[in-house]
Design a protein around this motif. Structure first.
Motif: not given
Length: 233
Positions: A8-13
């Motif tokens: 989820e964090d990777a997608d947001e980044r």
């Protein structure tokens, strides 16, 4: 961090990168903790742990002298190994013992900040010692008096009445450290049993130390007590 949270964090980044935004800047607090503030938080804890007042005073003293002028106002989260190297390099070979202690104290500050989550990156002091080298602390011992010359030296000490001479002689006769001899008090001396008990608070190892007193040491103490009954040794 769970795998789902990492994804989820990777997608947001990725979304932020496509939009030209820096997610770390957006997530950063408005008033990030400075290195000085991080140090103050650690010192509040150290005051409960360190019993030696001298060591406790050295922590802020060295930081004020060598670190805070350059990095004190910088966010603790943003300081890099290059920043640490810039601080340590000028003092590494000039005041080697102090420099090593400064580096250790800085490492403690960063480790504590990481634990409190005010810094996300690794401790920036890690590779500094390796980069600068370890040859900066070559020990040069004080010259020692040859054993055969000790009797003549002691005899010369006994010629004078100065307290400094008597203190040095007492240190020799008891094989004690300079500070222990200089800070000795009459309440620590047991003339009847010919013992000198140095309290734990005055010992480096924080354990009381009992020293048997030779005849010469007892005679010296008697002489000093007679000269000034109210004084400490």
């Amino acid at each position: 961090v769970t795998l789902a949270a990492a994804r989820e964090d990777a997608d947001e980044r990725r979304r932020a990168a496509r939009e030209g935004r820096d997610l770390d800047d957006e997530r950063a607090p408005e008033n990030p903790e400075t290195l000085r503030e991080a140090f103050d938080v650690l010192m509040a804890l150290k005051k409960k742990q360190l019993s030696n007042a001298k060591h406790l005073a050295q922590w802020p003293s060295t930081m004020e002298t060598y670190v805070f002028p350059k990095l004190g106002k910088r966010p603790v989260a943003d300081i890099t190994p290059r920043d640490i190297l810039d601080v340590m390099e000028p003092i590494w070979f000039v005041v080697p013992e102090t420099a090593s202690r400064v580096l250790q104290r800085l490492s403690s500050v960063f480790e504590h900040a990481i634990l409190r989550q005010t810094r996300q990156h690794a401790d920036p002091t890690g590779g500094v010692k390796k980069a600068l080298g370890s040859d900066h602390r070559k020990v040069v011992h004080h010259r020692a008096l040859p054993f055969d010359d000790v009797p003549a030296f002691v005899a010369k000490l006994r010629e004078g009445e100065a307290v400094s001479r008597q203190c040095l002689l007492f240190a020799i006769l008891t094989a004690s450290r300079s500070q222990e001899a200089r800070r000795a008090e009459w309440c620590e001396i047991d003339m009847g049993n010919r013992l000198w008990t140095v309290p734990a608070a005055k010992m480096k190892a924080r354990r009381a130390h009992t020293v048997p007193l030779s005849t010469a040491a007892v005679e010296l103490l008697q002489k000093m007590r007679k000269a000034d009954p109210k004084s400490d040794l």
